[in-house]
Design a protein around this motif. Sequence first.
Motif, PDB file in Angstrom:
ATOM      1  N   GLY B  27       0.776  -1.407  -0.044  1.00  0.00           N
ATOM      2  CA  GLY B  27      -0.091  -0.119  -0.041  1.00  0.00           C
ATOM      3  C   GLY B  27       0.761   1.110   0.046  1.00  0.00           C
ATOM      4  O   GLY B  27       2.056   1.279   0.252  1.00  0.00           O
ATOM      5  N   TYR B  28       0.251   2.361  -0.101  1.00  0.00           N
ATOM      6  CA  TYR B  28       0.834   3.578  -0.411  1.00  0.00           C
ATOM      7  C   TYR B  28       1.723   4.040   0.926  1.00  0.00           C
ATOM      8  O   TYR B  28       2.797   4.208   1.228  1.00  0.00           O
ATOM      9  N   ASN B  29       0.484   4.174   2.049  1.00  0.00           N
ATOM     10  CA  ASN B  29       0.929   4.416   3.336  1.00  0.00           C
ATOM     11  C   ASN B  29       1.704   3.444   4.144  1.00  0.00           C
ATOM     12  O   ASN B  29       2.400   3.618   5.123  1.00  0.00           O
ATOM     13  N   GLY B  30       1.485   2.151   3.693  1.00  0.00           N
ATOM     14  CA  GLY B  30       2.230   1.008   4.473  1.00  0.00           C
ATOM     15  C   GLY B  30       3.659   0.921   3.877  1.00  0.00           C
ATOM     16  O   GLY B  30       4.188  -0.171   4.679  1.00  0.00           O
ATOM     17  N   CYS B  31       4.241   1.578   2.835  1.00  0.00           N
ATOM     18  CA  CYS B  31       5.456   1.202   2.610  1.00  0.00           C
ATOM     19  C   CYS B  31       6.380   2.576   2.637  1.00  0.00           C
ATOM     20  O   CYS B  31       5.770   3.674   2.637  1.00  0.00           O
ATOM     21  N   SER B  32       7.423   2.433   2.870  1.00  0.00           N
ATOM     22  CA  SER B  32       8.438   3.452   3.230  1.00  0.00           C
ATOM     23  C   SER B  32       9.541   3.816   1.945  1.00  0.00           C
ATOM     24  O   SER B  32       9.484   2.931   1.264  1.00  0.00           O
ATOM     25  N   THR B  33       9.888   4.818   2.063  1.00  0.00           N
ATOM     26  CA  THR B  33      11.108   5.202   0.950  1.00  0.00           C
ATOM     27  C   THR B  33      12.013   4.388   1.152  1.00  0.00           C
ATOM     28  O   THR B  33      13.002   3.974   0.029  1.00  0.00           O
ATOM     29  N   HIS B  34      12.262   3.772   2.279  1.00  0.00           N
ATOM     30  CA  HIS B  34      13.385   2.891   2.516  1.00  0.00           C
ATOM     31  C   HIS B  34      13.052   1.529   1.752  1.00  0.00           C
ATOM     32  O   HIS B  34      13.939   0.677   1.190  1.00  0.00           O
ATOM     33  N   ASP B  35      11.798   1.127   2.022  1.00  0.00           N
ATOM     34  CA  ASP B  35      11.446   0.234   1.262  1.00  0.00           C
ATOM     35  C   ASP B  35      11.520   0.037  -0.123  1.00  0.00           C
ATOM     36  O   ASP B  35      12.070  -0.928  -1.033  1.00  0.00           O
ATOM     37  N   LEU B  36      11.288   1.224  -1.019  1.00  0.00           N
ATOM     38  CA  LEU B  36      11.459   1.327  -2.101  1.00  0.00           C
ATOM     39  C   LEU B  36      12.715   1.526  -2.683  1.00  0.00           C
ATOM     40  O   LEU B  36      13.147   0.819  -3.810  1.00  0.00           O
ATOM     41  N   CYS B  37      13.841   2.105  -1.762  1.00  0.00           N
ATOM     42  CA  CYS B  37      15.113   1.843  -2.245  1.00  0.00           C
ATOM     43  C   CYS B  37      15.833   0.576  -1.979  1.00  0.00           C
ATOM     44  O   CYS B  37      16.570   0.086  -3.002  1.00  0.00           O
ATOM     45  N   SER B  38      15.432  -0.145  -1.079  1.00  0.00           N
ATOM     46  CA  SER B  38      15.897  -1.676  -0.690  1.00  0.00           C
ATOM     47  C   SER B  38      15.264  -2.627  -1.920  1.00  0.00           C
ATOM     48  O   SER B  38      16.050  -3.574  -2.649  1.00  0.00           O
ATOM     49  N   ASP B  39      14.142  -2.275  -2.280  1.00  0.00           N
ATOM     50  CA  ASP B  39      13.518  -3.211  -3.324  1.00  0.00           C
ATOM     51  C   ASP B  39      14.169  -3.112  -4.782  1.00  0.00           C
ATOM     52  O   ASP B  39      14.340  -3.930  -5.520  1.00  0.00           O
TER      53      ASP B  39
END
Lengths: 198, 198
Positions: B27-39
């Motif tokens: 979800g939008y609120n459920g993921c962080s920019t850190h999540d996006l970077c590591s993925d």
Amino acid sequence: MNKRGRPRDFDYTSIVDVAMKTFWSKGYNGCSTHDLCSDTGLGKGSLYNTFGSKQDLYLAVVEHYHETGIREQRALLESPGSVKERLHNFLAWALVEDFESTNPKGCLLINAGLERAKDDPKIEEIVSRHVELLKQTMETVMEEGLRTGEISKKRSAVDLASLFLSSYYGFRVLNTSTQNRTLAEQIMNGTMESIFGA
Amino acid sequence: MNKRGRPRDFDYTSIVDVAMKTFWSKGYNGCSTHDLCSDTGLGKGSLYNTFGSKQDLYLAVVEHYHETGIREQRALLESPGSVKERLHNFLAWALVEDFESTNPKGCLLINAGLERAKDDPKIEEIVSRHVELLKQTMETVMEEGLRTGEISKKRSAVDLASLFLSSYYGFRVLNTSTQNRTLAEQIMNGTMESIFGA
DNA sequence: TTATTATTGTAACAATCGGTACAAAAATAA
DNA sequence: TTATTTTTGTACCGATTGTTACAATAATAA
């Protein structure tokens, strides 16, 4: 020996009711414990002392929404009047919820299911329970329609109820995400026609 | 004079594709920019230099999902074969998406609409555009069915398409939040019967 | 080569996150 | 009154939030 200690100066279920609106309009991840405190007027102490955690409060909220919601939905579907009227009233009620409320936020149960069912099995359980109850109520209505001839036979009550159920949830989702009244009316027409003919 | 400077060592759209999966499952609120970077494997510098913000990246993701999704859906609905086969294949495809994917996450467009349409008008616009295109495609299919007699006349293509559209979205929502295969098959039956008869 | 320009990774930012510690307050039981 | 029990508000916790600053890097244009 039972009720010693300072009594709480708020009502449990009315706090759940306020928290419901906060979660409803912002989503689980979209609202903070601070939001919940300022909307309910409780301090963090009381909030956590009473509900344990954000997750537990959310659970109480969704359960409360389920209980009041299923009662309202059953009242509509089991009211006096023809089957056609009752099903139409049911969709008309949803239409008002989705368009004429002060700030439309759709169906909390759908939101909870999509946002949290995967992460919280208890949420999935409530949603499944609600859907099952609603579907059974719809089946009973369809059986009545088939029995009285209001619905021209040929299809089973289960299939009719399943169709109405899915169309209802699609209706609500589309209303919430597109706010398209024209589409909403077309869906109402299409759904009613699919059960009673043109 | 045009392409001076260090070139980026990743492909734009394949990053969007990875970010899509992250947003999709959390979800939008459920993921962080850190999540996006590591993925994605990108550093914050590259992420923000390329996409601007979390919100803008989400926008690119939802637009990308819309583009690939509408192409896939059109291909199913405009494929050779009878109208009945095509509509059934369409629902069968959704069924696979919702139950047999490695981790089922439903329809990203619905999630985006419910979680973000109210806060981000651009998200609402994409969802509305997608729904409108899908509905028009369904209308064309219904017109064909009415013309060839596969669908016994009496109802308009608009009403048929609206019904199928709402039932489809309800189908996906119920699949995602309850993971109930029996219900899913009943909905498929009920929906197909409502258009073609028992 | 040298100047220029864009990308990269890292460090850091203030703000906010969910949750806890704890003492003051307020009730009842004795 | 006094002892006991619970609630309340506040201060605070470490972790994480989205975002920015910036120097090092790596490419091209001249």
